[in-house]
Motif scaffolding. Structure first.
Motif, PDB file in Angstrom:
ATOM      1  N   LYS A   1       6.882  -0.850  -7.332  1.00 54.38           N
ATOM      2  CA  LYS A   1       7.279   0.060  -6.268  1.00 54.38           C
ATOM      3  C   LYS A   1       7.407   1.448  -6.873  1.00 54.38           C
ATOM      4  CE  LYS A   1       9.902  -3.551  -3.846  1.00 54.38           C
ATOM      5  NZ  LYS A   1      11.260  -3.974  -3.371  1.00 54.38           N
ATOM      6  N   LEU A   2       6.721   2.419  -6.255  1.00 53.88           N
ATOM      7  CA  LEU A   2       6.685   3.774  -6.777  1.00 53.88           C
ATOM      8  C   LEU A   2       7.039   4.775  -5.682  1.00 53.88           C
ATOM      9  CD1 LEU A   2       3.216   3.702  -8.627  1.00 53.88           C
ATOM     10  CD2 LEU A   2       5.432   3.097  -9.597  1.00 53.88           C
ATOM     11  N   LEU A   3       7.668   5.868  -6.077  1.00 54.92           N
ATOM     12  CA  LEU A   3       7.781   7.042  -5.236  1.00 54.92           C
ATOM     13  C   LEU A   3       6.688   8.011  -5.650  1.00 54.92           C
ATOM     14  CD1 LEU A   3      11.652   7.626  -5.324  1.00 54.92           C
ATOM     15  CD2 LEU A   3      10.334   6.171  -3.758  1.00 54.92           C
ATOM     16  N   GLU A   4       5.956   8.517  -4.689  1.00 60.20           N
ATOM     17  CA  GLU A   4       4.857   9.457  -4.927  1.00 60.20           C
ATOM     18  C   GLU A   4       5.255  10.801  -4.320  1.00 60.20           C
ATOM     19  OE1 GLU A   4       0.109   8.985  -4.598  1.00 60.20           O
ATOM     20  OE2 GLU A   4       1.100   9.001  -2.637  1.00 60.20           O
ATOM     21  N   ILE A   5       5.381  11.821  -5.164  1.00 62.62           N
ATOM     22  CA  ILE A   5       5.895  13.119  -4.731  1.00 62.62           C
ATOM     23  C   ILE A   5       4.862  14.199  -5.036  1.00 62.62           C
ATOM     24  CG2 ILE A   5       7.771  14.785  -5.007  1.00 62.62           C
ATOM     25  CD1 ILE A   5       8.611  11.629  -6.546  1.00 62.62           C
ATOM     26  N   TYR A   6       4.596  15.040  -4.047  1.00 62.07           N
ATOM     27  CA  TYR A   6       3.707  16.182  -4.270  1.00 62.07           C
ATOM     28  C   TYR A   6       4.061  17.286  -3.291  1.00 62.07           C
ATOM     29  CZ  TYR A   6       1.083  14.371  -0.230  1.00 62.07           C
ATOM     30  OH  TYR A   6       0.722  13.930   1.020  1.00 62.07           O
ATOM     31  N   MET A   7       3.347  18.409  -3.366  1.00 57.48           N
ATOM     32  CA  MET A   7       3.644  19.563  -2.515  1.00 57.48           C
ATOM     33  C   MET A   7       2.376  20.039  -1.833  1.00 57.48           C
ATOM     34  SD  MET A   7       6.292  21.633  -5.026  1.00 57.48           S
ATOM     35  CE  MET A   7       6.678  22.860  -3.766  1.00 57.48           C
ATOM     36  N   GLU A   8       2.567  20.893  -0.847  1.00 64.95           N
ATOM     37  CA  GLU A   8       1.426  21.495  -0.146  1.00 64.95           C
ATOM     38  C   GLU A   8       1.531  23.007  -0.189  1.00 64.95           C
ATOM     39  OE1 GLU A   8       1.486  19.875   3.779  1.00 64.95           O
ATOM     40  OE2 GLU A   8       0.598  17.956   3.167  1.00 64.95           O
TER      41      GLU A   8
ATOM     42  N   GLY B   1       0.814  -1.200   0.000  1.00 61.40           N
ATOM     43  CA  GLY B   1       0.000   0.000   0.000  1.00 61.40           C
ATOM     44  C   GLY B   1       0.849   1.252   0.000  1.00 61.40           C
ATOM     45  N   THR B   2       0.325   2.318   0.614  1.00 61.82           N
ATOM     46  CA  THR B   2       0.981   3.626   0.640  1.00 61.82           C
ATOM     47  C   THR B   2       1.570   3.899   2.019  1.00 61.82           C
ATOM     48  OG1 THR B   2      -0.526   4.512  -1.040  1.00 61.82           O
ATOM     49  CG2 THR B   2       0.646   6.104   0.324  1.00 61.82           C
ATOM     50  N   THR B   3       2.863   4.206   2.062  1.00 65.23           N
ATOM     51  CA  THR B   3       3.543   4.532   3.310  1.00 65.23           C
ATOM     52  C   THR B   3       4.041   5.972   3.258  1.00 65.23           C
ATOM     53  OG1 THR B   3       4.301   2.235   3.592  1.00 65.23           O
ATOM     54  CG2 THR B   3       5.446   3.935   4.860  1.00 65.23           C
ATOM     55  N   PRO B   4       3.473   6.865   4.084  1.00 62.64           N
ATOM     56  CA  PRO B   4       3.990   8.238   4.136  1.00 62.64           C
ATOM     57  C   PRO B   4       5.402   8.254   4.720  1.00 62.64           C
ATOM     58  CG  PRO B   4       1.787   8.096   5.092  1.00 62.64           C
ATOM     59  CD  PRO B   4       2.288   6.695   4.941  1.00 62.64           C
ATOM     60  N   LEU B   5       6.326   8.962   4.074  1.00 64.42           N
ATOM     61  CA  LEU B   5       7.719   8.986   4.517  1.00 64.42           C
ATOM     62  C   LEU B   5       8.230  10.368   4.889  1.00 64.42           C
ATOM     63  CD1 LEU B   5       9.494   6.523   2.051  1.00 64.42           C
ATOM     64  CD2 LEU B   5       8.605   6.059   4.334  1.00 64.42           C
ATOM     65  N   LEU B   6       7.753  11.402   4.219  1.00 62.43           N
ATOM     66  CA  LEU B   6       8.337  12.725   4.425  1.00 62.43           C
ATOM     67  C   LEU B   6       7.290  13.805   4.202  1.00 62.43           C
ATOM     68  CD1 LEU B   6      11.076  14.280   4.846  1.00 62.43           C
ATOM     69  CD2 LEU B   6      11.240  14.381   2.357  1.00 62.43           C
ATOM     70  N   ARG B   7       7.256  14.763   5.139  1.00 61.84           N
ATOM     71  CA  ARG B   7       6.424  15.948   5.007  1.00 61.84           C
ATOM     72  C   ARG B   7       7.289  17.157   5.354  1.00 61.84           C
ATOM     73  NH1 ARG B   7       4.072  12.519   3.047  1.00 61.84           N
ATOM     74  NH2 ARG B   7       1.937  11.762   3.336  1.00 61.84           N
ATOM     75  N   ASN B   8       7.453  18.072   4.410  1.00 62.08           N
ATOM     76  CA  ASN B   8       8.225  19.273   4.697  1.00 62.08           C
ATOM     77  C   ASN B   8       7.837  20.370   3.706  1.00 62.08           C
ATOM     78  OD1 ASN B   8       9.992  19.280   2.317  1.00 62.08           O
ATOM     79  ND2 ASN B   8      10.914  17.461   3.197  1.00 62.08           N
ATOM     80  N   PRO B   9       8.351  21.584   3.868  1.00 67.30           N
ATOM     81  CA  PRO B   9       7.942  22.687   2.976  1.00 67.30           C
ATOM     82  C   PRO B   9       8.406  22.519   1.537  1.00 67.30           C
ATOM     83  CG  PRO B   9       8.903  23.524   5.017  1.00 67.30           C
ATOM     84  CD  PRO B   9       9.202  22.067   4.973  1.00 67.30           C
ATOM     85  N   PHE B  10       9.363  21.613   1.290  1.00 66.59           N
ATOM     86  CA  PHE B  10       9.947  21.493  -0.037  1.00 66.59           C
ATOM     87  C   PHE B  10       9.178  20.508  -0.916  1.00 66.59           C
ATOM     88  CE2 PHE B  10      13.299  22.051   3.207  1.00 66.59           C
ATOM     89  CZ  PHE B  10      13.592  23.383   2.946  1.00 66.59           C
ATOM     90  N   PHE B  11       8.856  19.349  -0.381  1.00 66.69           N
ATOM     91  CA  PHE B  11       8.047  18.344  -1.082  1.00 66.69           C
ATOM     92  C   PHE B  11       7.688  17.242  -0.087  1.00 66.69           C
ATOM     93  CE2 PHE B  11      12.593  17.683  -2.038  1.00 66.69           C
ATOM     94  CZ  PHE B  11      12.815  16.449  -1.454  1.00 66.69           C
ATOM     95  N   ASN B  12       6.630  16.519  -0.414  1.00 70.51           N
ATOM     96  CA  ASN B  12       6.204  15.370   0.381  1.00 70.51           C
ATOM     97  C   ASN B  12       6.498  14.091  -0.392  1.00 70.51           C
ATOM     98  OD1 ASN B  12       5.192  17.151   2.291  1.00 70.51           O
ATOM     99  ND2 ASN B  12       3.122  17.114   1.438  1.00 70.51           N
TER     100      ASN B  12
END
Length: 330
Positions: free
Chosen positions: A323-330, A246-257
């Motif tokens: 296996k995928l890396l999922e990258i987005y911003m807030e 499934g989906t595992t959250p790894l990183l949240r920061n001002p630059f990218f998630n």
């Protein structure tokens, strides 16, 4: 938006770059036909940086470049809040790096230090290890007790390596490198890099390497001194369960998630709550991405795709796993 001209997941033509430390893995392992077979060091997958702007290679937008799309589709492409902040400048750069030899010891500015240097841009980055030979390692940060004075003494005396923290690596490891952090990629590593859209690099030490003409590469010690952070003590490695489905959250920061996706069954993604583009980097396996039950986009290991912010739903069909890396911003 006209239904016939609706935005869709976008693939781009890779921009491959030969480097003095490059090798053949981008061609051989990632199947990039645009890469040279022996010295390709970088493959830029999604870029809006001047003179290196990615061109679309699929669908009716084929041959348009990323910056042209931003001018036309604006927030529909990247999200309203992101477009308000960055306007026609795509905020991230996605690339693959093949180090057949050690890369230079270097540093990038953070936001604060970049303001002190004309034309400098901040750069925080993340590395996902796609392949590592035996004994491969990364150099990230200083060993305890290293000061500005002792470090630059070590640079002058060719003792840089003994002052850097080293991290042995294996496939699937992830490292997060803040701007201001000294670092180098060691030989024998193929990795995916997610970073702020910046090409500002200050080279500190290049292992006494010479090019084919016998010349040393330029160093930027004065600039590096202005941006190096000697106080950072946190570990750059992101630990996670590589086997969790499934989906595992790894990183949240001002630059990218960043999320890690291990897909073994059909998976639906709904993006209504995310006001952002989403980038997928396939690091293993293969997956079909379905939009509106009819449009299908295949993503294989070493490929990258950008989901525009205006796309609300996608279905992922792994064949049989991905296996995928999922990258987005807030």
């Amino acid at each position: 938006m006209n239904e016939n001209n609706k935005l869709y997941p976008l693939k781009f033509i890779p921009i491959c770059k030969d480097k003095i430390w490059g090798g053949g893995k981008i061609f051989k392992l990632l199947q990039k036909q645009e890469a040279s077979t022996e010295h390709c060091g970088e493959c830029w997958e999604i870029s809006g940086i001047a003179d290196n702007v990615s061109q679309v290679k699929n669908g009716f937008l084929k041959s348009n470049d990323l910056n042209e799309l931003l001018e036309v589709y604006m927030s529909d492409l990247v999200g309203e809040g992101i477009y308000d902040r960055f306007e026609d400048n795509f905020p991230l750069l996605i690339k693959f790096i093949d180090a057949s030899d050690d890369l230079s010891v270097q540093v990038h500015p953070d936001k604060k230090s970049s303001k002190k240097i004309p034309n400098a841009q901040s750069k925080t980055e993340l590395w996902y290890i796609m392949h590592a030979e035996a004994d491969a390692k990364l150099y990230i940060g200083f060993k305890q007790g290293v000061t500005k004075e002792s470090f630059f003494e070590g640079v002058a005396e060719n003792r840089v390596e003994e002052m850097l923290e080293t991290y042995p690596v294996q496939t699937g490891d992830i490292f997060f490198i803040l701007g201001g952090t000294v670092h180098a990629i060691g030989k024998g590593i193929l990795l995916a890099e997610i970073q702020q859209a910046s090409d500002t690099t200050y080279r500190i030490y290049d292992w006494n390497r010479k090019d084919e003409k016998g010349n040393s590469r330029e160093l930027h010690l004065d600039l590096a001194e202005k941006v190096l952070n000697f106080d950072e003590t946190s570990s750059p490695k992101i630990d996670y369960d590589k086997t969790k489905q499934g989906t595992t959250p790894l990183l949240r920061n001002p630059f990218f998630n960043l999320n890690y996706l291990l897909l073994t069954q059909p998976t639906e993604k709904v993006y209504i709550e995310i006001d952002s583009f989403v980038i997928y980097v396939c690091v293993e396996g293969e997956v079909s991405i379905v939009m509106d039950e009819s449009d299908v986009f295949t993503l294989k290991k070493g490929e990258t795709i950008l989901k525009p912010a205006a796309c609300d739903e996608l279905t992922f069909l792994p064949t049989p796993s991905a296996k995928l890396l999922e990258i987005y911003m807030e």
